[in-house]
Design a protein around this motif. Structure first.
Motif, PDB file in Angstrom:
ATOM      1  N   ALA A  58       0.853  -1.183   0.000  1.00  0.00           N
ATOM      2  CA  ALA A  58       0.000   0.000   0.000  1.00  0.00           C
ATOM      3  C   ALA A  58       0.893   1.238   0.000  1.00  0.00           C
ATOM      4  O   ALA A  58       1.689   1.429   0.921  1.00  0.00           O
ATOM      5  CB  ALA A  58      -0.912   0.001   1.220  1.00  0.00           C
TER       6      ALA A  58
ATOM      7  N   ASP B  29      -9.632   7.683   6.879  1.00  0.00           N
ATOM      8  CA  ASP B  29     -10.349   6.905   5.863  1.00  0.00           C
ATOM      9  C   ASP B  29      -9.406   5.955   5.125  1.00  0.00           C
ATOM     10  O   ASP B  29      -9.736   4.774   4.909  1.00  0.00           O
ATOM     11  CB  ASP B  29     -11.024   7.837   4.855  1.00  0.00           C
ATOM     12  CG  ASP B  29     -12.167   8.639   5.469  1.00  0.00           C
ATOM     13  OD1 ASP B  29     -12.666   8.250   6.540  1.00  0.00           O
ATOM     14  OD2 ASP B  29     -12.536   9.674   4.873  1.00  0.00           O
ATOM     15  N   ARG B  30      -8.223   6.457   4.735  1.00  0.00           N
ATOM     16  CA  ARG B  30      -7.282   5.616   4.006  1.00  0.00           C
ATOM     17  C   ARG B  30      -6.811   4.450   4.886  1.00  0.00           C
ATOM     18  O   ARG B  30      -6.603   3.336   4.395  1.00  0.00           O
ATOM     19  CB  ARG B  30      -6.072   6.434   3.541  1.00  0.00           C
ATOM     20  CG  ARG B  30      -6.347   7.593   2.593  1.00  0.00           C
ATOM     21  CD  ARG B  30      -6.830   7.162   1.226  1.00  0.00           C
ATOM     22  NE  ARG B  30      -8.276   7.007   1.211  1.00  0.00           N
ATOM     23  CZ  ARG B  30      -9.142   8.014   1.179  1.00  0.00           C
ATOM     24  NH1 ARG B  30      -8.732   9.253   1.178  1.00  0.00           N
ATOM     25  NH2 ARG B  30     -10.439   7.775   1.138  1.00  0.00           N
ATOM     26  N   CYS B  31      -6.622   4.707   6.169  1.00  0.00           N
ATOM     27  CA  CYS B  31      -6.176   3.635   7.066  1.00  0.00           C
ATOM     28  C   CYS B  31      -7.237   2.552   7.186  1.00  0.00           C
ATOM     29  O   CYS B  31      -6.913   1.357   7.246  1.00  0.00           O
ATOM     30  CB  CYS B  31      -5.819   4.202   8.441  1.00  0.00           C
ATOM     31  SG  CYS B  31      -4.254   5.102   8.483  1.00  0.00           S
ATOM     32  N   ARG B  32      -8.506   2.949   7.208  1.00  0.00           N
ATOM     33  CA  ARG B  32      -9.570   1.938   7.235  1.00  0.00           C
ATOM     34  C   ARG B  32      -9.541   1.105   5.960  1.00  0.00           C
ATOM     35  O   ARG B  32      -9.739  -0.123   6.001  1.00  0.00           O
ATOM     36  CB  ARG B  32     -10.933   2.609   7.404  1.00  0.00           C
ATOM     37  CG  ARG B  32     -11.265   2.971   8.843  1.00  0.00           C
ATOM     38  CD  ARG B  32     -12.721   3.356   8.997  1.00  0.00           C
ATOM     39  NE  ARG B  32     -13.034   4.609   8.336  1.00  0.00           N
ATOM     40  CZ  ARG B  32     -12.916   5.799   8.902  1.00  0.00           C
ATOM     41  NH1 ARG B  32     -12.499   5.887  10.151  1.00  0.00           N
ATOM     42  NH2 ARG B  32     -13.221   6.901   8.241  1.00  0.00           N
ATOM     43  N   GLU B  33      -9.293   1.742   4.832  1.00  0.00           N
ATOM     44  CA  GLU B  33      -9.197   1.004   3.570  1.00  0.00           C
ATOM     45  C   GLU B  33      -8.036   0.016   3.605  1.00  0.00           C
ATOM     46  O   GLU B  33      -8.170  -1.139   3.167  1.00  0.00           O
ATOM     47  CB  GLU B  33      -9.023   1.970   2.405  1.00  0.00           C
ATOM     48  CG  GLU B  33     -10.238   2.842   2.112  1.00  0.00           C
ATOM     49  CD  GLU B  33      -9.971   3.820   0.984  1.00  0.00           C
ATOM     50  OE1 GLU B  33      -9.381   3.398  -0.030  1.00  0.00           O
ATOM     51  OE2 GLU B  33     -10.335   4.998   1.118  1.00  0.00           O
ATOM     52  N   ILE B  34      -6.897   0.472   4.105  1.00  0.00           N
ATOM     53  CA  ILE B  34      -5.716  -0.398   4.164  1.00  0.00           C
ATOM     54  C   ILE B  34      -5.972  -1.572   5.092  1.00  0.00           C
ATOM     55  O   ILE B  34      -5.623  -2.721   4.775  1.00  0.00           O
ATOM     56  CB  ILE B  34      -4.489   0.405   4.632  1.00  0.00           C
ATOM     57  CG1 ILE B  34      -4.085   1.434   3.580  1.00  0.00           C
ATOM     58  CG2 ILE B  34      -3.311  -0.525   4.936  1.00  0.00           C
ATOM     59  CD1 ILE B  34      -3.060   2.454   4.062  1.00  0.00           C
ATOM     60  N   GLU B  35      -6.580  -1.298   6.234  1.00  0.00           N
ATOM     61  CA  GLU B  35      -6.831  -2.350   7.229  1.00  0.00           C
ATOM     62  C   GLU B  35      -7.621  -3.510   6.627  1.00  0.00           C
ATOM     63  O   GLU B  35      -7.385  -4.676   6.945  1.00  0.00           O
ATOM     64  CB  GLU B  35      -7.579  -1.753   8.422  1.00  0.00           C
ATOM     65  CG  GLU B  35      -7.836  -2.725   9.569  1.00  0.00           C
ATOM     66  CD  GLU B  35      -6.587  -3.102  10.333  1.00  0.00           C
ATOM     67  OE1 GLU B  35      -6.541  -4.235  10.853  1.00  0.00           O
ATOM     68  OE2 GLU B  35      -5.654  -2.279  10.406  1.00  0.00           O
ATOM     69  N   HIS B  36      -8.552  -3.198   5.743  1.00  0.00           N
ATOM     70  CA  HIS B  36      -9.429  -4.225   5.175  1.00  0.00           C
ATOM     71  C   HIS B  36      -9.019  -4.633   3.762  1.00  0.00           C
ATOM     72  O   HIS B  36      -9.781  -5.304   3.060  1.00  0.00           O
ATOM     73  CB  HIS B  36     -10.877  -3.725   5.178  1.00  0.00           C
ATOM     74  CG  HIS B  36     -11.425  -3.488   6.557  1.00  0.00           C
ATOM     75  ND1 HIS B  36     -11.789  -4.510   7.395  1.00  0.00           N
ATOM     76  CD2 HIS B  36     -11.615  -2.331   7.255  1.00  0.00           C
ATOM     77  CE1 HIS B  36     -12.210  -4.007   8.541  1.00  0.00           C
ATOM     78  NE2 HIS B  36     -12.111  -2.689   8.488  1.00  0.00           N
ATOM     79  N   SER B  37      -7.818  -4.251   3.360  1.00  0.00           N
ATOM     80  CA  SER B  37      -7.339  -4.553   2.015  1.00  0.00           C
ATOM     81  C   SER B  37      -6.462  -5.807   2.010  1.00  0.00           C
ATOM     82  O   SER B  37      -6.222  -6.421   3.048  1.00  0.00           O
ATOM     83  CB  SER B  37      -6.530  -3.372   1.474  1.00  0.00           C
ATOM     84  OG  SER B  37      -5.259  -3.319   2.102  1.00  0.00           O
TER      85      SER B  37
END
Length: 251
Positions: free
Chosen positions: A12, A35-43
């Motif tokens: 990422a 927001d980006r960290c939430r995306e990364i967490e679930h990616s």
């Protein structure tokens, strides 16, 4: 978009993209980071590379974004919002590599402190200028930074105003690697490949345990690990079956 996210081959790339303001963080960027960290967490990403665009890694919090706020709103929104975003970054399940490809000052230093390792290009400087402006290092600059690097380096920056070069920061333990200007991303990619070569689950669990030992998110780490153990047990399977069948469980 002032914080860009691109995920390629398990990596990422999280980029601060407000070069005209030396990547100084405003309210929108703080919210975007969460927001980006939430995306990364679930990616599907297994490692994160954090970098800044242009001449600075991050010049800290944008003074224009908070100078006009009331004391109540400053504490309630600016400080708390920054903590939420930085905590999300520090507590990602994936290892985070920060590329200090430009100066990291104030909130930028606090952002770098959220990473698991820091690569500094030779020309950069780090420091905490906040007390010279009449404010404190408010995004865990006295807390997380002290836990991770020791109180004395934080005292020297935040109280006495010392600004460190990349080499001095490396000697003090704030920076893990110093590379020539322009070579930070190459080193980060090399380190990211080293992470990708290791067990993803073991790496994730090890980061969680190190964070807990460091006082980072200890309660959630312990409950997450214990919850995962319980979720994989025969007891849970029996308990759920009994609930669905409306009968007493037979543990």
């Amino acid at each position: 978009m002032t914080i860009r996210l691109k995920i390629t081959d398990g990596i990422a790339h999280l980029t601060l993209a407000r070069a005209e303001k030396l990547n100084a963080l405003d309210t929108a960027m703080v919210h975007a980071l969460s927001d980006r960290c939430r995306e990364i967490e679930h990616s599907t990403a297994r490692v994160v590379i954090l970098a800044g665009e242009g001449k600075a890694f991050c010049a800290g919090g944008d003074i224009e974004a908070w100078a006009g706020e009331s004391p109540q709103d400053f504490g309630r929104h600016w400080v708390r919002g920054g903590h939420a975003a930085f905590d999300a970054l520090a507590r990602l399940r994936q290892p985070v590599i920060a590329v200090l490809d430009g100066h990291a000052l104030g909130g930028g230093l606090e952002l770098a402190a959220c990473a698991d390792v820091r690569i500094a290009e030779k020309h950069i400087k780090i420091g905490q200028p906040e007390t010279g402006l009449g404010i404190i290092p408010g995004w865990s600059g006295t807390q997380r930074a002290t836990r991770r690097f020791g109180a004395q380096i934080v005292r020297r920056m935040a109280i006495f105003g010392e600004v460190f070069t990349a080499d001095a920061a490396c000697d003090l333990g704030f920076v893990d690697h110093v590379v020539d200007t322009g070579h930070g991303m190459a080193k980060a990619l090399e380190m990211a490949q080293a992470v990708l070569a290791r067990s993803p689950r073991a790496t994730e669990l090890t980061k969680m345990l190190i964070n807990a030992a460091d006082g980072e998110d200890r309660e959630r780490v312990l409950e997450a690990l214990a919850g995962a153990l319980a979720a994989g047990s025969d007891d849970l399977a029996e308990g759920l079956s009994a609930f669905r069948e409306k009968r007493p469980p037979k543990f």
